[in-house]
Design a protein around this motif. Structure first.
Motif, PDB file in Angstrom:
ATOM      1  N   SER A 113       0.806  -0.737  -0.068  1.00 21.66           N
ATOM      2  CA  SER A 113      -0.029   0.370  -0.146  1.00 21.66           C
ATOM      3  C   SER A 113       1.083   1.317  -0.113  1.00 21.66           C
ATOM      4  CB  SER A 113      -0.858   0.052   1.639  1.00 21.66           C
ATOM      5  OG  SER A 113       0.134  -0.244   2.163  1.00 21.66           O
ATOM      6  N   GLU A 129      -1.648  -3.401   3.730  1.00 25.28           N
ATOM      7  CA  GLU A 129      -2.578  -3.197   4.496  1.00 25.28           C
ATOM      8  C   GLU A 129      -2.946  -4.204   5.707  1.00 25.28           C
ATOM      9  OE1 GLU A 129      -6.154  -3.163   1.693  1.00 25.28           O
ATOM     10  OE2 GLU A 129      -5.480  -1.058   1.202  1.00 25.28           O
ATOM     11  N   ALA A 135      -0.050  -5.607   9.857  1.00 25.50           N
ATOM     12  CA  ALA A 135       0.177  -4.133   9.086  1.00 25.50           C
ATOM     13  C   ALA A 135       1.898  -4.733   8.839  1.00 25.50           C
ATOM     14  CB  ALA A 135       0.037  -3.496   9.256  1.00 25.50           C
ATOM     15  N   ASP A 157      -2.443  -0.943  11.767  1.00 32.15           N
ATOM     16  CA  ASP A 157      -3.620  -0.443  10.593  1.00 32.15           C
ATOM     17  C   ASP A 157      -2.933  -0.383   9.607  1.00 32.15           C
ATOM     18  OD1 ASP A 157      -6.981   0.630  11.019  1.00 32.15           O
ATOM     19  OD2 ASP A 157      -6.561  -0.851   9.261  1.00 32.15           O
ATOM     20  N   ASP A 158      -3.101   0.032   7.970  1.00 32.18           N
ATOM     21  CA  ASP A 158      -2.953   0.148   6.709  1.00 32.18           C
ATOM     22  C   ASP A 158      -1.815   1.026   6.419  1.00 32.18           C
ATOM     23  OD1 ASP A 158      -6.151  -0.457   5.260  1.00 32.18           O
ATOM     24  OD2 ASP A 158      -4.984  -1.804   6.213  1.00 32.18           O
ATOM     25  N   ILE A 159      -0.894   0.736   6.115  1.00 33.19           N
ATOM     26  CA  ILE A 159       0.100   1.691   5.947  1.00 33.19           C
ATOM     27  C   ILE A 159       0.070   2.090   5.086  1.00 33.19           C
ATOM     28  CG2 ILE A 159       2.448   2.197   6.108  1.00 33.19           C
ATOM     29  CD1 ILE A 159       3.372  -0.225   7.425  1.00 33.19           C
ATOM     30  N   THR A 160       0.178   3.390   4.506  1.00 34.07           N
ATOM     31  CA  THR A 160      -0.152   4.753   4.326  1.00 34.07           C
ATOM     32  C   THR A 160       0.722   5.541   3.165  1.00 34.07           C
ATOM     33  OG1 THR A 160      -0.780   6.685   5.721  1.00 34.07           O
ATOM     34  CG2 THR A 160      -3.287   5.247   5.068  1.00 34.07           C
ATOM     35  N   THR A 177      -3.288   4.271   9.187  1.00 38.84           N
ATOM     36  CA  THR A 177      -4.661   4.859   9.011  1.00 38.84           C
ATOM     37  C   THR A 177      -4.757   4.673  10.799  1.00 38.84           C
ATOM     38  OG1 THR A 177      -5.412   2.791   9.102  1.00 38.84           O
ATOM     39  CG2 THR A 177      -6.019   3.924   7.014  1.00 38.84           C
ATOM     40  N   ASP A 178      -4.055   4.005  11.984  1.00 39.92           N
ATOM     41  CA  ASP A 178      -3.829   3.512  13.174  1.00 39.92           C
ATOM     42  C   ASP A 178      -3.522   4.787  13.703  1.00 39.92           C
ATOM     43  OD1 ASP A 178      -0.843   3.814  12.954  1.00 39.92           O
ATOM     44  OD2 ASP A 178      -0.923   2.081  13.455  1.00 39.92           O
ATOM     45  N   LEU A 180      -0.156   6.623  13.580  1.00 40.31           N
ATOM     46  CA  LEU A 180       1.250   6.693  14.433  1.00 40.31           C
ATOM     47  C   LEU A 180       2.468   7.124  12.805  1.00 40.31           C
ATOM     48  CD1 LEU A 180       1.223   3.956  16.893  1.00 40.31           C
ATOM     49  CD2 LEU A 180       0.479   5.659  16.728  1.00 40.31           C
ATOM     50  N   SER A 204      -6.299   9.971  11.328  1.00 40.05           N
ATOM     51  CA  SER A 204      -5.428   8.176  10.474  1.00 40.05           C
ATOM     52  C   SER A 204      -5.044   9.143   9.674  1.00 40.05           C
ATOM     53  CB  SER A 204      -7.264   7.731   9.605  1.00 40.05           C
ATOM     54  OG  SER A 204      -6.082   6.956   8.703  1.00 40.05           O
ATOM     55  N   HIS A 223      -6.632  11.819   7.430  1.00 38.06           N
ATOM     56  CA  HIS A 223      -8.022  11.929   6.560  1.00 38.06           C
ATOM     57  C   HIS A 223      -8.843  12.211   7.057  1.00 38.06           C
ATOM     58  CE1 HIS A 223      -5.506   7.980   5.012  1.00 38.06           C
ATOM     59  NE2 HIS A 223      -5.957   8.903   4.377  1.00 38.06           N
TER      60      HIS A 223
END
Lengths: 358, 250
Positions: A113, A129, A135, A157-160, A177-178, A180, A204, A223
């Motif tokens: 991701s 993700e 993740a 959670d998903d790494i963006t 999205t966690d 951090l 997020s 987000h």
């Protein structure tokens, strides 16, 4: 009440206007990513294609087809290489002279991701993700394609977003999205020991990156459209809150942030924002202050997903959900639609090589 | 419908009052342009129906009240991520346990406030033992940490709290410790994954109708403001208790 002051600063940038535009495809594709090297504008879209464009005429030089699932990021390296990553779990290394995939990096069964390559080109860090409770942050050797390490505890959670430090080859940040943003020192790979600092955005994270004369700061875009600036220890340097508060109905519509860009010569941080109807608003970011430098209108009609801009060049390429790719410049637009106007405007290294008659 | 007219009139009156109080008229006009399609009275009626349903079949735990948004004209694969946290005006989870990872100052404050806490020495004693850190992570719902201490967490605990999604929220000496804990208890997460339905906890059945209505209105308006086509992206709104049947709101 906004957590920042909004003002105008018309003299920070040379005014740009729409120079050229084209459609990536006529199949309602969304453009996801716009980037460039010295000879092409490179664009990825929701039909899983990557296209290379002539930066002056925006004519298609080549179409690259490889991934079966969503292309999450593309990154050019040097003059001739391109890396592309996808939710299909692959990272492809392209040679743009032959337009072939010359190397494949396998993260599957994990998706990719986000990814980045370190400054000396030896390691790819790839994020996944959340799948089966993990993740993953994976490190791959660029020469052998081998997985050097896989961290699965640092994010829930998903790494963006992943960004390596611009000059230190074993330092990077990962965002998720966690909420951090984790900073790592991977001189040796040990997840228990490698985390240097953590920023908790409380929400997020959409985009995060280093900025500053010696990359001593980190920007964070969430987000829920908030912006905050931090030092490398994790302290908040400035918290802007919801940047949509910059909206002045009828005059300035700020619906989301696209990304931040740092200009190293004047040492300025810019935030590129957009409206849902396709305006681009370029803001200069200062502690507690946002300055509107310019609004670019008339190019897009839908949400803008990616902007490639080097502030020193006065050229910007933008792509959006309207499938349009636009060039913005201070040069007068070409005389006719086929771009046969005099190639006067774009900086010479953006123009394609022309045959020397002498 | 008369109920919609009344709430629009009330909203206009409130805007007028804000303008008279010196608020920017343009901002107020823009507030009206994303006119809420859901009136306060409609929300109140739905909350009442929800409560009736819950009272018919009482459970032996405090039921959560959830807002469910059905989306339309939205593509979860292609559109931008819809994910984040909302701070609700009325605490939806008053029983959320918060532990303070504190410097001397905050440990004293926590003690005085009757809050659980761990000092730097306490954390050092864990010796980076993964099992013990996991146990600590499981014991509490959330953590606050002094600004100075938060920088030591990677060294003291490694990624132990990350996986549980419980990395601490920073507090400064200027913050009021119980207020910060309540702030944590007011935050709810929302995230749209691959489907067109989003669920968001907005309260519990022990809250008053007015408290629930306040949370619901704020959550709806905030979430709708993040959608690119606002109300054009909303297909349906439902309210639901943990064990109850969904009540349609929109």
């Amino acid at each position: 009440m906004a957590q920042f002051q909004l003002s105008q600063a018309n003299d920070l940038l040379v005014p740009m206007h729409l120079y050229k535009s084209t459609h990536f495809a006529l199949d309602n594709s969304y453009i996801y990513d716009v980037t460039a090297n010295s000879s092409h504008v490179i664009v990825s879209a929701s039909n899983n294609q990557i296209k290379l464009y002539n930066p002056e005429t925006l004519s298609i030089a080549n179409t690259l087809v490889y991934h079966n699932e969503k292309i999450t990021k593309i990154k050019p390296v040097g003059e001739h290489e391109l890396f592309s990553a996808s939710l299909d779990g692959q990272i492809a290394r392209w040679d743009l002279r032959t337009n072939n995939v010359v190397q494949q990096f396998k993260a599957a069964p994990s998706s990719v991701s986000a990814f980045d390559i370190n400054c000396n080109g030896t390691v790819i860090a790839a994020g996944s993700e959340l799948e089966a409770h993990d993740a993953k942050l994976m490190f791959l050797d660029t020469r052998t394609s081998q997985m050097l390490a896989s961290f699965d505890e640092s994010h829930s959670d998903d790494i963006t977003e992943i960004n390596y430090h611009p000059t230190i080859p074993h330092q990077l940040i990962s965002a998720s999205t966690d909420g951090l943003i984790c900073q790592f020192d991977t001189s040796t790979y040990d997840e228990e020991e490698n985390i240097i600092a953590v920023i908790n955005s409380g929400s997020s994270v959409n985009k995060a990156g280093y900025f500053g004369p010696s990359a001593e700061y980190i920007y964070c875009l969430t987000h829920i459209e908030t912006l905050s600036l931090h030092n490398l220890e994790g302290d908040v340097v400035s918290n802007f809150g919801d940047i949509r508060q910059a909206t002045q109905p009828g005059q300035l519509q700020v619906d989301y942030a696209v990304d931040c860009r740092y200009e190293p010569v004047a040492q300025r941080l810019y935030m590129l924002t957009g409206s849902n109807s396709g305006d681009i608003n370029v803001m200069h970011v200062n502690i507690g202050q946002l300055q509107l430098c310019q609004s670019l209108k008339g190019g897009h009609t839908e949400v803008i997903r990616s902007i490639h801009w080097n502030p020193q060049d006065n050229v910007m390429f933008s792509g959006g959900e309207d499938a349009k790719l636009c060039t913005w410049s201070n040069a007068p637009p070409p005389a006719d639609a086929t771009g046969n106007g005099v190639v006067r405007g774009l900086p010479s290294r953006m123009q394609t090589k022309r045959h020397s008659p002498y | 419908m008369s109920s919609t007219e009344t709430s629009s009139d009330r909203e206009l009156l409130r805007c007028a009052l804000r303008i008279l109080n010196g608020d920017d008229p343009f901002m107020e006009l823009s507030r009206l342009t994303i006119q809420s399609k859901v009136s306060v009275s409609a929300v109140r009626d739905t909350v009442k129906a929800l409560r009736t349903g819950s009272e018919e079949k009482p459970r032996n735990f405090v039921e959560t009240v959830e807002l469910q948004i059905g989306l339309k004209n939205y593509d979860p694969q292609r559109d931008k991520r819809f994910s984040g946290t909302i701070k609700l005006p009325n605490i939806p989870r008053p029983n959320m346990s918060v532990c303070v990872l504190g410097d001397a100052f905050h440990c004293d404050q926590a003690k005085a406030a009757g809050m659980e806490f761990q000092s730097v020495e306490d954390l050092k004693k864990l010796n980076k033992n993964k099992k013990l850190i996991k146990k600590l992570a499981k014991k509490y719902d959330a953590f606050l940490a002094s600004e100075a201490l938060i920088k030591q967490i990677p060294r003291l605990l490694g990624p132990g709290l990350h996986k549980a999604g419980k990395f601490p929220t920073p507090i400064s000496h200027a913050d009021e410790i119980t207020a910060k804990a309540d702030e944590l208890r007011s935050m709810v997460k929302f995230q749209l994954k691959k489907v067109l339905c989003l669920g968001c906890a907005i309260g519990n059945i022990k809250m008053t109708d007015e408290q629930l209505v306040g949370n619901i209105m704020l959550a709806i308006n905030f979430l709708v403001s993040l959608l690119k086509k606002n109300w054009q992206n909303v297909k349906s709104l439902y309210l639901k208790t943990s064990m109850g049947k969904p009540e349609r709101l929109y």
